[in-house]
Design a protein around this motif. Structure first.
Motif, PDB file in Angstrom:
ATOM      1  N   VAL A 188       0.840  -1.197   0.000  1.00 50.48           N
ATOM      2  CA  VAL A 188       0.000   0.000   0.000  1.00 50.48           C
ATOM      3  C   VAL A 188       0.876   1.248   0.000  1.00 50.48           C
ATOM      4  O   VAL A 188       0.614   2.224  -0.727  1.00 50.48           O
ATOM      5  N   ASN A 189       1.953   1.215   0.787  1.00 48.25           N
ATOM      6  CA  ASN A 189       2.865   2.360   0.840  1.00 48.25           C
ATOM      7  C   ASN A 189       3.554   2.588  -0.507  1.00 48.25           C
ATOM      8  O   ASN A 189       3.790   3.731  -0.910  1.00 48.25           O
ATOM      9  N   LYS A 190       3.891   1.501  -1.201  1.00 45.15           N
ATOM     10  CA  LYS A 190       4.479   1.641  -2.539  1.00 45.15           C
ATOM     11  C   LYS A 190       3.514   2.359  -3.473  1.00 45.15           C
ATOM     12  O   LYS A 190       3.912   3.218  -4.276  1.00 45.15           O
ATOM     13  N   LEU A 191       2.247   2.016  -3.380  1.00 43.08           N
ATOM     14  CA  LEU A 191       1.234   2.637  -4.239  1.00 43.08           C
ATOM     15  C   LEU A 191       1.035   4.107  -3.873  1.00 43.08           C
ATOM     16  O   LEU A 191       0.895   4.963  -4.755  1.00 43.08           O
ATOM     17  N   ILE A 192       1.013   4.395  -2.577  1.00 42.24           N
ATOM     18  CA  ILE A 192       0.851   5.775  -2.134  1.00 42.24           C
ATOM     19  C   ILE A 192       2.011   6.631  -2.637  1.00 42.24           C
ATOM     20  O   ILE A 192       1.826   7.760  -3.101  1.00 42.24           O
ATOM     21  N   ASN A 193       3.232   6.085  -2.552  1.00 42.53           N
ATOM     22  CA  ASN A 193       4.400   6.825  -3.027  1.00 42.53           C
ATOM     23  C   ASN A 193       4.314   7.107  -4.523  1.00 42.53           C
ATOM     24  O   ASN A 193       4.774   8.138  -5.003  1.00 42.53           O
ATOM     25  N   TRP A 194       3.697   6.184  -5.262  1.00 40.05           N
ATOM     26  CA  TRP A 194       3.593   6.379  -6.702  1.00 40.05           C
ATOM     27  C   TRP A 194       2.501   7.375  -7.075  1.00 40.05           C
ATOM     28  O   TRP A 194       2.648   8.177  -7.996  1.00 40.05           O
ATOM     29  N   THR A 195       1.377   7.340  -6.355  1.00 42.14           N
ATOM     30  CA  THR A 195       0.242   8.180  -6.743  1.00 42.14           C
ATOM     31  C   THR A 195       0.526   9.662  -6.557  1.00 42.14           C
ATOM     32  O   THR A 195       0.035  10.499  -7.319  1.00 42.14           O
ATOM     33  N   LYS A 196       1.308  10.017  -5.515  1.00 42.14           N
ATOM     34  CA  LYS A 196       1.685  11.417  -5.277  1.00 42.14           C
ATOM     35  C   LYS A 196       0.466  12.347  -5.277  1.00 42.14           C
ATOM     36  O   LYS A 196       0.450  13.400  -5.911  1.00 42.14           O
ATOM     37  N   ASN A 197      -0.582  11.913  -4.579  1.00 41.23           N
ATOM     38  CA  ASN A 197      -1.809  12.714  -4.446  1.00 41.23           C
ATOM     39  C   ASN A 197      -2.436  13.089  -5.781  1.00 41.23           C
ATOM     40  O   ASN A 197      -3.054  14.143  -5.928  1.00 41.23           O
ATOM     41  N   SER A 198      -2.270  12.226  -6.772  1.00 42.61           N
ATOM     42  CA  SER A 198      -2.786  12.545  -8.111  1.00 42.61           C
ATOM     43  C   SER A 198      -4.207  12.040  -8.350  1.00 42.61           C
ATOM     44  O   SER A 198      -4.789  12.297  -9.386  1.00 42.61           O
ATOM     45  N   HIS A 199      -4.775  11.297  -7.398  1.00 45.69           N
ATOM     46  CA  HIS A 199      -6.143  10.769  -7.498  1.00 45.69           C
ATOM     47  C   HIS A 199      -6.346   9.965  -8.794  1.00 45.69           C
ATOM     48  O   HIS A 199      -7.150  10.338  -9.647  1.00 45.69           O
ATOM     49  N   PRO A 200      -5.610   8.881  -8.952  1.00 46.72           N
ATOM     50  CA  PRO A 200      -5.711   8.104 -10.192  1.00 46.72           C
ATOM     51  C   PRO A 200      -7.025   7.362 -10.329  1.00 46.72           C
ATOM     52  O   PRO A 200      -7.788   7.209  -9.366  1.00 46.72           O
ATOM     53  N   ILE A 201      -7.272   6.902 -11.530  1.00 44.51           N
ATOM     54  CA  ILE A 201      -8.379   5.992 -11.812  1.00 44.51           C
ATOM     55  C   ILE A 201      -7.842   4.577 -11.665  1.00 44.51           C
ATOM     56  O   ILE A 201      -6.755   4.265 -12.159  1.00 44.51           O
ATOM     57  N   PHE A 202      -8.583   3.716 -10.974  1.00 43.07           N
ATOM     58  CA  PHE A 202      -8.143   2.338 -10.756  1.00 43.07           C
ATOM     59  C   PHE A 202      -8.941   1.425 -11.683  1.00 43.07           C
ATOM     60  O   PHE A 202     -10.173   1.359 -11.608  1.00 43.07           O
ATOM     61  N   PHE A 203      -8.253   0.717 -12.560  1.00 47.75           N
ATOM     62  CA  PHE A 203      -8.885  -0.253 -13.460  1.00 47.75           C
ATOM     63  C   PHE A 203      -8.571  -1.651 -12.942  1.00 47.75           C
ATOM     64  O   PHE A 203      -7.409  -2.060 -12.889  1.00 47.75           O
ATOM     65  N   ASN A 204      -9.590  -2.386 -12.564  1.00 45.41           N
ATOM     66  CA  ASN A 204      -9.398  -3.711 -11.980  1.00 45.41           C
ATOM     67  C   ASN A 204      -9.688  -4.811 -13.000  1.00 45.41           C
ATOM     68  O   ASN A 204     -10.835  -5.114 -13.299  1.00 45.41           O
ATOM     69  N   LEU A 205      -8.611  -5.395 -13.515  1.00 45.75           N
ATOM     70  CA  LEU A 205      -8.714  -6.535 -14.421  1.00 45.75           C
ATOM     71  C   LEU A 205      -8.211  -7.813 -13.755  1.00 45.75           C
ATOM     72  O   LEU A 205      -8.224  -8.884 -14.361  1.00 45.75           O
ATOM     73  N   ALA A 206      -7.746  -7.698 -12.514  1.00 47.04           N
ATOM     74  CA  ALA A 206      -7.103  -8.835 -11.844  1.00 47.04           C
ATOM     75  C   ALA A 206      -8.105  -9.925 -11.501  1.00 47.04           C
ATOM     76  O   ALA A 206      -9.187  -9.647 -10.985  1.00 47.04           O
ATOM     77  N   TRP A 207      -7.709 -11.143 -11.794  1.00 51.67           N
ATOM     78  CA  TRP A 207      -8.503 -12.328 -11.440  1.00 51.67           C
ATOM     79  C   TRP A 207      -7.575 -13.517 -11.507  1.00 51.67           C
ATOM     80  O   TRP A 207      -6.846 -13.679 -12.486  1.00 51.67           O
TER      81      TRP A 207
END
Length: 312
Positions: free
Chosen positions: A71-90
């Motif tokens: 989660v911290n890795k993702l937070i560091n990447w987003t940089k408060n940019s409010h991305p769109i999350f596309f969920n294709l994982a299965w």
């Protein structure tokens, strides 16, 4: 219309499947900063081969997605940019649709938790990719259909339907916009990957014999290019709690599709072989919401997909 003042960002889970590479590449080509998530570690050369260009790639197994370190890795990447999350994982074994009902239901839990993670790292929208088979099961449950066909994908379909509803509820509690999408048959023009339909088309292209299917169900082929475009536009203009069908609304049964492809392999026969099918298109293939909210409708029908696949 310019929607973002700064560079838009997106996170794509399940980025190495059939749809993922096309979506990630399309997003980057349209100005997005994209983070591709998948289970396996890959070298720089492997990601270039897979995505066709340099991408931001992070290997996180879906079952480890919710660990604090990730989660911290993702937070560091987003940089408060409010991305769109596309969920294709299965997760499956040799393919997404196999495994026991317990294996498939585990995906429901993982997808619902993905919504929580997406909200916690500042994502503004969670776009879930489902299957039109969900609709057949849903119609049966709502008593709008007297029967459903049991096949090798039944456990998968039940779990996908449950995942949609769990994600929708979790998104409500997490206060993140949730958009669901449904696909019938996404097709790669190169026919490099896919399931039964793609493999049968490859057999026909190689002029090998195949067993004609008896399944009367209609399928609606949609190109990966059109899927990627539709998903991006839904990320920009899709509305909370809406369910969008992505397809050209040009359904055909598999027997007719394969016969058409056989004729396409010999172009001189194609014009005389195919006659337009006059049928009332079932409402499950209704793409009017997609068109109304994004002003986009998938352009490639099965006719053009077959021709591009034959001569690519």
């Amino acid at each position: 219309m310019k929607m973002f003042d700064d560079q838009p960002t997106a996170i794509v889970s399940g980025s190495t499947g059939l749809i993922g590479p096309a979506l990630c590449s399309h997003l980057q080509e349209n100005g997005y900063r994209v983070l591709c998530l998948a289970r396996k570690q890959r070298t720089y050369e492997e990601t270039i081969k897979l995505f066709g260009q340099k991408v931001n790639y992070l290997a996180i197994p879906l079952e480890h997605f919710f660990l604090e370190v990730n989660v911290n890795k993702l937070i560091n990447w987003t940089k408060n940019s409010h991305p769109i999350f596309f969920n294709l994982a299965w997760q499956g074994f040799s393919k997404l649709t196999d495994g026991s009902i317990e294996d498939q239901v585990n995906n429901v839990h993982l997808c619902a938790n993905a919504v929580k993670v997406a909200q916690s790292i500042g994502c503004k929208k969670f776009i879930n990719v489902g299957t039109i088979q969900e609709t057949y099961f849903e119609q049966f449950l709502d008593s709008k259909s007297s029967e459903i066909q049991k096949n090798g994908q039944s456990e998968y379909t039940i779990a996908k339907l449950a995942a949609r509803d769990m994600c929708k509820i979790q998104a409500y509690f997490s206060k993140i916009d949730f958009i669901h999408t449904r696909l019938s048959v996404p097709i790669d023009f190169s026919l490099k990957s896919g399931g039964y339909i793609t493999n049968t088309l490859k057999q026909i292209l190689a002029k090998q014999d195949y067993t004609p299917p008896r399944n009367p169900q209609l399928y609606d082929l949609v190109s990966l290019d059109d899927v990627a475009t539709a998903l991006r536009l839904l990320g920009e203009y899709g509305r909370n709690k809406f369910d969008y069908y992505i397809g050209p609304a040009n359904p055909i049964n598999l027997s007719a599709l394969f016969e058409y492809f056989v004729a396409a392999v010999n172009p001189s026969n194609l014009a005389n072989h195919y006659e337009p099918i006059d049928l009332e298109i079932p409402t499950i293939f209704d793409n009017s919401l997609l068109l109304n909210h994004t002003e986009f409708c998938p352009l490639d029908t099965f006719h053009s997909i077959v021709k591009k696949s034959t001569f690519s």
